[in-house]
Design a protein around this motif. Structure first.
Motif, short mmCIF file in Angstrom:
data_model
loop_
_atom_site.label_atom_id
_atom_site.label_comp_id
_atom_site.label_asym_id
_atom_site.label_seq_id
_atom_site.Cartn_x
_atom_site.Cartn_y
_atom_site.Cartn_z
N UNK A 20 9.61 -26.14 25.98
CA UNK A 20 9.59 -25.12 27.03
C UNK A 20 10.87 -24.27 27.08
N UNK A 21 11.99 -24.82 26.66
CA UNK A 21 13.22 -24.03 26.58
C UNK A 21 13.07 -22.84 25.65
N UNK A 22 12.64 -23.07 24.40
CA UNK A 22 12.45 -21.94 23.49
C UNK A 22 11.36 -20.97 23.95
N UNK A 23 10.31 -21.49 24.55
CA UNK A 23 9.24 -20.61 25.04
C UNK A 23 9.82 -19.64 26.07
N UNK A 24 10.64 -20.15 26.98
CA UNK A 24 11.26 -19.29 27.99
C UNK A 24 12.25 -18.31 27.35
N UNK A 25 12.96 -18.75 26.32
CA UNK A 25 13.96 -17.89 25.67
C UNK A 25 13.34 -16.73 24.90
N UNK A 26 12.06 -16.80 24.58
CA UNK A 26 11.41 -15.67 23.91
C UNK A 26 11.40 -14.44 24.81
N UNK A 27 11.62 -14.64 26.11
CA UNK A 27 11.73 -13.51 27.03
C UNK A 27 12.92 -12.62 26.70
N UNK A 28 14.02 -13.22 26.22
CA UNK A 28 15.18 -12.42 25.81
C UNK A 28 14.83 -11.52 24.63
N UNK A 30 11.79 -10.46 23.81
CA UNK A 30 10.86 -9.44 24.29
C UNK A 30 11.60 -8.33 25.04
N UNK A 31 12.57 -8.70 25.87
CA UNK A 31 13.34 -7.71 26.61
C UNK A 31 14.16 -6.83 25.66
N UNK A 32 14.76 -7.44 24.65
CA UNK A 32 15.53 -6.66 23.67
C UNK A 32 14.65 -5.70 22.89
N UNK A 33 13.44 -6.14 22.54
CA UNK A 33 12.52 -5.25 21.84
C UNK A 33 12.07 -4.11 22.74
N UNK A 34 11.85 -4.39 24.01
CA UNK A 34 11.45 -3.34 24.95
C UNK A 34 12.58 -2.34 25.16
N UNK A 35 13.82 -2.80 25.11
CA UNK A 35 14.97 -1.91 25.32
C UNK A 35 15.22 -0.98 24.14
N UNK A 78 15.93 -14.70 16.07
CA UNK A 78 15.26 -13.45 16.44
C UNK A 78 16.06 -12.70 17.49
N UNK A 79 16.55 -13.41 18.50
CA UNK A 79 17.33 -12.75 19.54
C UNK A 79 18.64 -12.20 18.98
N UNK A 80 19.28 -12.94 18.11
CA UNK A 80 20.53 -12.46 17.49
C UNK A 80 20.28 -11.17 16.72
N UNK A 81 19.19 -11.13 15.99
CA UNK A 81 18.85 -9.92 15.23
C UNK A 81 18.63 -8.73 16.15
N UNK A 82 17.85 -8.92 17.20
CA UNK A 82 17.57 -7.84 18.14
C UNK A 82 18.85 -7.39 18.84
N UNK A 83 19.66 -8.34 19.29
CA UNK A 83 20.87 -7.99 20.02
C UNK A 83 21.91 -7.31 19.13
N UNK A 84 22.02 -7.73 17.87
CA UNK A 84 22.95 -7.04 16.96
C UNK A 84 22.51 -5.61 16.71
N UNK A 85 21.20 -5.39 16.61
CA UNK A 85 20.70 -4.03 16.46
C UNK A 85 21.03 -3.21 17.71
#
Length: 106
Positions: A20-28, A30-35, A78-85
Motif C-alpha cells: 500500500x505504500x507504493x500504491x499511494x506513492x504513485x500519486x506523486x 501522477x501529479x508530476x505527469x499532470x504538471x 518513475x518519480x525521480x525521472x518525472x521530477x528531474x524532468x
C-alpha cells in the motif's frame, strides 16, 4: 487461484505496507505527469528538488529493505525521472540552463 492466494498472503502482498505504500506513492508520479502541461513559471524549484532527494533516498530504502520492495523501487524510479524532468523545465524557465540550439546560434 493458488497464485492469487500466494500473492495475497506474501510478505509484499496487499495485506502489508510493502504493497500500500507504493500504491499511494504513485500519486506523486501522477501529479508530476499532470504538471507537465503547466508552464515552467508555476514549478517550485525547492519542492521539486526536495522530491528528487526524497525519491533517491527511498529508492535505496526499497532496495535494502527485506523483503526487497520492487514495487516501491519502480515507483520511486518513475518519480525521480518525472521530477528531474520538471526540475530541468524549471531551470530552463529561470535561465539556468540553455538549449544547445541557442548556443549554436550565438
Amino acid at each position: 487461484m493458488a497464485a492469487f492466494r500466494a500473492f495475497l498472503n506474501s510478505p509484499v502482498g496487499p495485506k502489508t505496507t510493502h504493497f500500500w505504500g507504493p500504491v499511494a506513492n504513485w500519486g506523486f508520479v501522477a501529479a508530476g505527469l499532470a504538471d507537465m502541461k503547466k508552464p515552467p513559471e508555476m514549478i517550485s524549484g525547492n519542492m521539486t528538488a526536495a522530491m528528487c532527494v526524497y525519491s533517491a533516498l527511498f529508492m535505496r530504502f526499497a532496495w535494502m529493505v527485506q523483503p526487497r520492495n520492487y514495487l516501491l523501487l519502480v515507483c520511486h524510479v518513475s518519480n525521480e525521472t518525472v521530477q528531474l524532468y520538471q526540475l530541468s523545465r524549471w531551470a530552463k524557465g529561470q535561465g539556468l540552463l540553455s538549449d544547445k540550439k541557442e548556443k549554436a546560434a550565438s
